[in-house]
Design a protein around this motif. Structure first.
Motif, short mmCIF file in Angstrom:
data_model
loop_
_atom_site.label_atom_id
_atom_site.label_comp_id
_atom_site.label_asym_id
_atom_site.label_seq_id
_atom_site.Cartn_x
_atom_site.Cartn_y
_atom_site.Cartn_z
N ASP A 49 0.84 -1.21 0.00
CA ASP A 49 0.00 0.00 0.00
C ASP A 49 0.87 1.25 0.00
OD1 ASP A 49 -2.40 -1.34 -0.02
OD2 ASP A 49 -2.72 -1.24 2.15
N ALA A 50 1.91 1.23 0.85
CA ALA A 50 2.77 2.41 0.99
C ALA A 50 3.57 2.67 -0.29
CB ALA A 50 3.72 2.21 2.17
N LEU A 68 13.02 4.63 0.64
CA LEU A 68 13.92 3.81 1.46
C LEU A 68 13.15 2.68 2.13
CD1 LEU A 68 16.77 3.46 2.69
CD2 LEU A 68 16.01 4.91 4.60
N LEU A 69 13.58 1.46 1.86
CA LEU A 69 12.99 0.28 2.48
C LEU A 69 13.91 -0.18 3.59
CD1 LEU A 69 12.00 -1.66 -0.79
CD2 LEU A 69 10.83 0.26 0.32
N VAL A 70 13.40 -0.18 4.82
CA VAL A 70 14.23 -0.51 5.98
C VAL A 70 13.68 -1.74 6.68
CG1 VAL A 70 15.23 0.34 8.13
CG2 VAL A 70 14.72 1.95 6.29
N GLY A 71 14.52 -2.75 6.84
CA GLY A 71 14.07 -3.96 7.52
C GLY A 71 15.21 -4.95 7.66
N VAL A 255 15.11 6.63 -7.20
CA VAL A 255 16.13 5.90 -6.44
C VAL A 255 15.45 5.16 -5.31
CG1 VAL A 255 18.31 6.03 -5.20
CG2 VAL A 255 17.78 7.73 -6.98
N ILE A 256 15.66 3.86 -5.25
CA ILE A 256 15.12 3.04 -4.17
C ILE A 256 16.28 2.48 -3.37
CG2 ILE A 256 13.64 1.10 -3.55
CD1 ILE A 256 12.23 1.36 -6.21
N GLY A 257 16.35 2.84 -2.11
CA GLY A 257 17.42 2.38 -1.25
C GLY A 257 16.96 1.29 -0.31
N HIS A 281 11.73 9.05 2.07
CA HIS A 281 10.39 8.50 2.34
C HIS A 281 10.60 7.05 2.77
CE1 HIS A 281 6.02 8.24 2.04
NE2 HIS A 281 6.19 7.04 1.50
N LYS A 282 10.54 6.80 4.07
CA LYS A 282 10.89 5.49 4.63
C LYS A 282 9.66 4.59 4.72
CE LYS A 282 11.74 5.00 9.13
NZ LYS A 282 10.97 3.88 9.72
#
Length: 551
Positions: A49-50, A68-71, A255-257, A281-282
């Protein structure tokens, strides 16, 4: 459309030709539909969704943000971005996803990048204000005699061809250099060209250049040198890069981090990185905590193995559930930030697949899970605690199966036996109240029924006679009803029937040599597992062995 001028004319009537990269990706997701784009990613609906919302916010602030994908490792970050990139390539081959670029441009620049700002304004074209031709296009414009005659061509997003997709993973930081992203002077050509200001003496081979018009996938982004993060800031906030000896070049890419939480927290604590923090945008990517989503991960793995290997390993639903419940238990306390990753369980199912001849049963998956620990390199996880959690999960699972047998299997498959017990108890209780002598079997039945009721606190020890008196008053009505409709006696009768089953399973766990009556009882249990719960004869045997060991 053969020239930039023709493209500009056509774009007035076709909104698809006016899309920024951000807008283009949003349309791609809408074209295929979210389920197709993120096919195979389960239990991460909130994250999908995000991501969808991020791209739908095109033409607004999100166009100048680092996604930014954080996990933790193995939570699905890379897989998600890979899905986006593959679908972007596929979309560029459709009529709706046609991409046009300036012919001969190493950046594959959008035709609008060559159109002067005043002309764009007069034509009503909304485009990036900082858009300018790259050095090669600038040289070609002068040679061609103006931007209008510059040729355009359709291009196709392709990681292999270095068009619209690039990936960067920090490795040796001593060798990680800005030239990895923006290219460098070609010294072999410099002698021929005679000047570092000649585009022909420059190698336009860099990941930012390749990713223009698409996605730059930057894994472990905060492992990169801080000099490169400054480049990243310029890239996302100004959509431009600086090249040696050339004017600033406009680029339009998303850019996707990726990052894990420890490295992200270090980045956040650094004051020098404050400007970049404000451009992020995390989206949190914890481990999956959705039971059905976790089960789908394992099912997809087994189905794929069956399909590729041409085999047909059977896996009952309960095996998936046991593994998934254990996975979620290890992640529960941290809300998915720690625990065993889906990769651990993919390894466990892979090992279980090789162990099984016909069916991955409960014993097989339990052995595989325990064996998988021997081959894992884990940090910040206590093996002793994890094994303890696995034992707890198995106990909870078995208790749930026992409840199922008592509440569903017994009333369905052992109804006649339960009804006879019920009627026999009513007759014996009535005779007991009347003072008539009871046989040893009748007395044992009355004591067993009422003893269970005392244990369940339905009646007190002193209240047994009073309860039997009530039964005597309602005896005729109760004899006509099914025991399942008697809310007081139904659970008691079910438990008595189950106690018979329990004794059988306890014996069965030790030896399969049973008398004829026990064999018939076991067949009924097998039939219930196979018909109602999709077990096969192999995994049904394992199920009842496992339950028998628990008593």
């Amino acid at each position: 459309m053969n020239t930039v001028h023709e493209y500009l004319q056509e774009a007035r009537h076709d909104r698809r030709l006016r899309r920024t990269t951000h807008h283009y990706i949003s349309d791609m997701i809408e074209y295929f539909g979210r389920p197709k784009v993120f096919e195979g990613i389960y239990g991460m609906e909130k994250q999908m969704d995000a991501i969808d919302a991020f791209f739908r916010a095109h033409s607004m602030s999100m166009e100048r943000r680092l996604l930014l994908l954080v996990g933790p490792q193995g939570s699905g970050k890379s897989m998600t971005v890979d899905h986006l990139k593959r679908k972007l390539e596929e979309y560029s081959h459709t009529a709706d996803g046609a991409v046009y670029a300036v012919q001969g441009c190493p950046f594959h620049q959008h035709p609008f990048d060559l159109v002067p700002l005043d002309v764009r304004d007069d034509s009503g074209v909304q485009w990036h204000e900082e858009a300018v031709p790259c050095p090669v296009c600038d040289q070609l414009v002068r040679r061609t005699g103006g931007w209008k005659q510059m040729p355009v061509e359709r291009v196709y997003v392709s990681a292999r061809d270095k068009i619209g997709v690039a990936k960067h993973t920090p490795t040796d930081l001593r060798r990680e250099d800005i030239t990895n992203f923006v290219g460098n002077i070609n010294f072999a050509m410099l002698k021929e060209r005679g000047s570092t200001y000649d585009p022909g003496a420059y190698d336009f081979e860099g990941k930012i250049i390749w990713a223009n018009r698409g996605i730059l996938d930057w894994t472990e982004v905060f492992k990169s040198r801080r000099q490169l993060l400054s480049l990243l800031l310029e890239l996302i906030q100004s959509k431009r890069i600086d090249l040696a000896n050339f004017p600033t070049v406009h680029v339009d890419e998303v850019v996707i981090g990726h990052s894990n939480y420890p490295e992200y927290q270090v980045f956040v604590s650094e004051d020098i990185m404050e400007p970049l923090r404000g451009r992020i945008h995390k989206i949190d990517f914890p481990y999956n905590v959705n039971l059905e989503g976790e089960k789908k991960i394992y099912k997809t793995l087994v189905e794929r193995a069956n399909r590729i290997r041409g085999e047909e390993r059977h896996v009952p639903e309960d095996v998936y559930e046991l593994a998934a419940r254990y996975a979620l238990k290890t992640r529960e306390e941290s809300q998915g930030l720690r625990g065993l990753s889906p990769r651990f369980f993919e390894d466990a199912f892979s090992y279980a697949y090789t162990l099984a001849e016909k069916c991955v049963d409960l014993d097989t998956i339990a052995a595989a899970v325990e064996r998988t620990f021997e081959h894992q390199s884990m940090k910040d996880l206590n093996l002793k605690d994890l094994l303890k959690q696995f034992e707890e999960t198995k106990v909870e699972f078995i208790n749930k199966k026992i409840d199922l047998i008592v509440e569903e299997v017994v009333p369905t498959h052992f109804y006649d036996y339960g009804q006879n017990l019920y009627l026999n108890y009513l007759e014996a209780a009535a005779r007991n109240v009347a003072g008539e002598p009871l046989s040893a079997t009748e007395k044992e039945l009355v004591d067993e029924v009422e003893g269970i009721m005392v244990t369940k606190r339905q009646i007190s020890r002193q209240g047994r006679v009073a309860f039997e008196n009530v039964l005597l008053e309602r005896k005729d009505d109760m004899l006509r009803m099914s025991y399942k409709d008697n809310e007081h006696l139904s659970p008691v009768i079910n438990e008595i029937v189950f106690n018979k089953i329990k004794n059988l399973l306890r014996l069965y766990e030790k030896s399969e040599e049973l008398d004829a009556k026990s064999q018939e009882l076991l067949k009924v249990l097998y039939r219930s597992a196979i018909e109602q719960y999709k077990y096969c004869d192999v995994c049904a045997r394992s199920l009842f062995k496992v339950i028998g060991r628990s008593f």
